[in-house]
Motif scaffolding. Structure first.
Motif, PDB file in Angstrom:
ATOM      1  N   GLY A  84       1.441   1.776  -8.543  1.00  0.00           N
ATOM      2  CA  GLY A  84       0.587   2.970  -8.435  1.00  0.00           C
ATOM      3  C   GLY A  84       0.439   3.701  -9.754  1.00  0.00           C
ATOM      4  O   GLY A  84       0.774   4.894  -9.822  1.00  0.00           O
TER       5      GLY A  84
ATOM      6  N   GLN B 178       2.926   1.637  -3.374  1.00  0.00           N
ATOM      7  CA  GLN B 178       2.187   2.133  -4.542  1.00  0.00           C
ATOM      8  C   GLN B 178       2.029   3.649  -4.510  1.00  0.00           C
ATOM      9  O   GLN B 178       1.906   4.285  -5.547  1.00  0.00           O
ATOM     10  CB  GLN B 178       0.807   1.468  -4.596  1.00  0.00           C
ATOM     11  N   ARG B 179       2.002   4.220  -3.299  1.00  0.00           N
ATOM     12  CA  ARG B 179       1.828   5.680  -3.263  1.00  0.00           C
ATOM     13  C   ARG B 179       3.128   6.431  -2.969  1.00  0.00           C
ATOM     14  O   ARG B 179       3.107   7.583  -2.548  1.00  0.00           O
ATOM     15  CB  ARG B 179       0.696   6.066  -2.315  1.00  0.00           C
TER      16      ARG B 179
ATOM     17  N   GLU C 149       0.840  -1.210   0.000  1.00  0.00           N
ATOM     18  CA  GLU C 149       0.000   0.000   0.000  1.00  0.00           C
ATOM     19  C   GLU C 149       0.870   1.254   0.000  1.00  0.00           C
ATOM     20  O   GLU C 149       0.687   2.169  -0.804  1.00  0.00           O
ATOM     21  CB  GLU C 149      -0.947  -0.034   1.211  1.00  0.00           C
ATOM     22  N   ARG C 150       1.871   1.306   0.872  1.00  0.00           N
ATOM     23  CA  ARG C 150       2.737   2.481   0.926  1.00  0.00           C
ATOM     24  C   ARG C 150       3.618   2.571  -0.321  1.00  0.00           C
ATOM     25  O   ARG C 150       3.912   3.669  -0.801  1.00  0.00           O
ATOM     26  CB  ARG C 150       3.598   2.463   2.189  1.00  0.00           C
TER      27      ARG C 150
END
Ligand SMILES: [Zn+2]
Length: 545
Positions: free
Chosen positions: A467, A421-422, A418-419
């Motif tokens: 992302g 990808q951003r 999650e982190r």
């Protein structure tokens, strides 16, 4: 006998091309250069012909596209150049190859002399996908200290290096750093953050004369990729002298905008004394070598970034802050009062939040500051609230997509998907209205067009696409990488676009990046590069006079 005055030499170069993208909104077909500067542009292929004289070099590059040369907002040219003088373990593909290269260097070294490796290696390029251990390094090199720095924030060493640096079983971790241990408490040879500098302080590197030569060849490798300016992301005062020597001798092939290191190991008073001792302030120098400002490092890299949430692979760890925020505020306030710009490395969201606290406190003390005075370096993991705060307070951000390109797999392991990808969400920063400048930070010559391709596709070296919603257009990527960095360097009136009155820093490509399929940019190389009207890369002699 009287002599006729020589015909006025109007142009040194008249270059016509398929397209000349100014990156200030216009596209031309011809450009005229005199000395170091652009003096004329025309939308017509032959619009400047009457400015040419017998002395003008006429370059008919009808198949080529010209852009302003790239300006890298954050790269370590000194480290990359020094690497070429050290053991080239970046070429190793297994732990055994790496330790073998180190052992070979030790055989040639003076008794007890330090063995230093290039820092541009990574365990992901080794078959074992892990760092060499202390035991492996000890077996390969028992009687020379070995320091194998990997990137800017991590190193592995052997027992002789720990001993030479006075590190024993009971030595405490330094502020903002970690001296690794095995489960049984013994040392594992890994150094992180401040611990790297704690050991490196004992290891003499190449001398100034060697560095000067290395800067010449090192900068040529960047020029060959279309780079015209590098904001040098961290050097010492001694290293600044090496840069000055290289500039005086005409060896630099890129313009350099150094940031002076203010280490977190210093006390508040020592940091302020160091800044005072620099004498000058931001902006001192000339068009080739001009001091950008100061560099502070607030957290670590992938392994040490200060996060709000724990690491995906280590629930007890959320990274570290190297500076006490109150001390950092005092140091930055003193520096800003003396006319210094400050760039601070902040990768994780907790580091970015802390840095915003510090910078806002500085502005509260000294009053409003011009854009690009207090700068966030990287700001890789952020949320909308942090981004809005940075924009509202007027703090620009230097962004380095190649770090995700290069380290995507490690980020997935350490920070989770999650982190990862951003990381560096360029679309979000642009939408928020941020001041942005693009760069690389991979500590080796990196093709700017691969970077553009990455910003546009979110493709990576070995972690697939991360992302894709955070992609930006080719045009925006080129702007951040030219005019964006010129603004960061407070030089938008002299650099960053192809405009009369600006310096003649140009790069030519065999296809038009703004019209091409972005997939064709990944490995696109320049035909020639010119900095200040001087060819810095011209293997096919397009610019020969
Ligand atoms: Zn860096």
């Amino acid at each position: 006998m009287t002599r006729e005055p020589a015909e006025p030499r109007l142009l040194d170069y008249l270059i016509s091309a398929g397209a000349i993208h100014s990156m200030a909104g216009q596209t031309y077909r011809s450009v005229g250069l005199r000395g170091a500067e652009i003096v004329a542009v025309s939308p017509d292929l032959h619009g400047l012909d009457d400015l040419a004289s017998g002395d003008t070099a006429v370059v008919d590059a009808g198949d080529l596209t010209l852009l302003p040369a790239f300006a890298d907002s954050h790269e370590h040219l000194m480290e990359a150049s020094r690497n070429t003088l050290l053991v080239p373990v970046d070429k190793a593909r297994s732990v055994a190859e790496l330790t073998g290269m180190v052992a070979e260097a030790a055989q040639a070294a003076a008794p007890g002399g330090w063995i230093l490796t290039s820092i541009s290696w990574h365990e992901s390029n080794l078959a074992e996908k892990r760092l060499p251990t202390l035991a492996e390094l000890d077996a390969a090199v028992p009687d020379h200290p070995v320091l194998a720095r990997r990137g800017g924030h991590l190193a592995v060493v052997n027992s002789a290096a720990l001993a030479a640096a006075g590190i024993g079983a009971d030595t405490p971790d330094p502020p903002g750093g970690k001296i690794g241990r095995l489960a049984d408490g013994s040392r594992d040879g890994m150094l992180e953050g401040g611990a790297v500098y704690q050991v490196a302080a004992f290891a003499p590197g190449p001398g100034r004369a060697q560095l000067v030569g290395a800067l010449g060849t090192g900068s040529a490798a960047y020029a060959a990729l279309g780079v015209g300016t590098i904001r040098e992301a961290m050097i010492t005062v001694d290293e600044l002298l090496a840069y000055q020597d290289a500039a005086d001798r005409g060896l630099l092939n890129v313009r350099v905008r150094p940031m002076m290191r203010v280490g977190s190991e210093l006390t508040e008073d020592a940091a302020i004394a160091l800044i005072d001792g620099l004498g000058a302030r931001s902006g001192f120098g000339d068009d080739w070598l001009r001091i950008w400002g100061l560099k502070l490092v607030l957290d670590g890299g992938v392994e040490g970034a200060a996060m709000e949430q724990p690491y995906a692979n280590d629930p007890g760890n959320s990274g570290h802050l190297n500076w006490d925020p109150a001390a950092m505020t005092k140091v930055c306030t003193a520096a800003a009062r003396r006319g210094w710009r400050i760039g601070t490395h902040a990768v994780g969201d907790r580091a970015v939040r802390t840095l915003l606290d510090v910078y806002e406190a500085v502005v509260a003390e000294v009053g409003p500051l011009p854009p690009w005075t207090l700068v966030i370096e990287h700001g890789m993991v952020t949320d909308a609230a942090l981004r809005d705060r940075a924009v509202r307070s007027g703090f620009g951000v230097t962004v380095q997509y190649p770090v995700l390109w290069n380290m995507g797999s490690e980020m997935l392991d350490t920070w989770g998907p999650e982190r990862t990808q951003r990381v560096t969400p360029l679309d979000q920063w642009v939408a928020a209205g941020a001041d942005l400048a693009a760069g690389t930070d991979v500590v080796r010559p990196f093709n700017p067009m691969t970077n553009v391709w990455g910003m546009v596709t979110r493709g990576t070296k070995s972690a697939g696409v991360q992302g894709p919603e955070h992609a930006i257009s080719v045009g925006t990527a080129l702007e951040l990488y030219t005019i964006g960095t010129a603004a960061l360097n407070h030089e938008q009136d002299r650099l960053g676009s192809i405009t009369p009155g600006k310096l003649a820093d140009l790069v030519a490509y065999p296809l038009d990046p703004l019209a091409a399929d972005p997939r064709d940019l990944a490995e696109l190389s320049p035909v020639f590069t010119m900095v200040g009207g001087r060819a810095t890369h011209d293997p096919r002699n397009w610019l020969a006079r």
